[in-house]
Design a protein around this motif. Sequence first.
Motif, short mmCIF file in Angstrom:
data_model
loop_
_atom_site.label_atom_id
_atom_site.label_comp_id
_atom_site.label_asym_id
_atom_site.label_seq_id
_atom_site.Cartn_x
_atom_site.Cartn_y
_atom_site.Cartn_z
N ILE A 41 38.13 -19.52 -41.22
CA ILE A 41 39.45 -18.94 -41.46
C ILE A 41 40.28 -19.04 -40.19
O ILE A 41 39.84 -18.64 -39.11
N SER A 91 44.34 -18.37 -38.66
CA SER A 91 45.60 -17.69 -38.90
C SER A 91 46.42 -17.80 -37.63
O SER A 91 45.92 -18.24 -36.60
N SER A 96 46.46 -9.83 -40.42
CA SER A 96 45.78 -10.99 -41.01
C SER A 96 44.39 -10.61 -41.50
O SER A 96 43.97 -11.03 -42.58
N PHE A 127 43.27 -11.10 -45.36
CA PHE A 127 42.13 -11.97 -45.68
C PHE A 127 40.91 -11.18 -46.16
O PHE A 127 39.93 -11.76 -46.60
N THR A 184 38.66 -9.65 -44.36
CA THR A 184 37.52 -10.09 -43.57
C THR A 184 37.48 -9.29 -42.27
O THR A 184 38.46 -8.62 -41.93
N ILE A 227 38.41 -13.49 -37.67
CA ILE A 227 39.12 -14.77 -37.87
C ILE A 227 38.46 -15.78 -36.94
O ILE A 227 38.19 -15.47 -35.77
#
Length: 149
Positions: A13, A15, A35, A39, A41, A44
Motif C-alpha cells: 500500500i 499513499s 490514510s 485504508f 490498515t 503504509i
Amino acid sequence: MRERKVPREKVVIASKITGGRNVTPKNIRRDCDGSLERFKTDYIDVYQLHWPQRYSPQANWGQSLKYNVENDRDPYWRQFGGPTSFEELCVAMEDLVQRGKIRSWGLCNDNAYGLTACTRTAKSLGTTPPCSIQGDFSILDRKVRIHGD
C-alpha cells in the motif's frame, strides 16, 4: 483485501500527502493517520511527499531542471513559515517509521536536488532515507526529455 482474505503482508500500500505548503511535520502526521483510517490498515508500505514545500523546477511545466537558488527566495514559499526544512521532513518521516505507521517513504514530483538533499540529510541525522521518487515520466509523458537540461 479482507473480502478476498488476502493477508496484509501480501499487499503493498502506497499513499501520499498532498503537497506544496501542506507538507509540514504536523500535516504529515495528520494526513498519514487519515490514510491509515481510510485504508483500514495499521501501516503504509510507502508514504510519499507529493510536491515539495519549496521551489522545485518542473520539466512537465516547461521549465528547465536547472536549480535556481534565487527562486527559492520567492515570497510564495516564504509565507506561512515555509519552506519546511529537509531536517524537519526527515525527522517527521522517521517518527512515522519508528511508530510503525509507515515502512518507508519517498518523494513525488520532486527532482534530483530534493532527493539528494533528503537522502544526505537523513543519513546525517541517522534517520531512514527516502526509498523512492515518483516523477512525471512515462510512455505518454516525455516532457522531461524536452525540458530536462
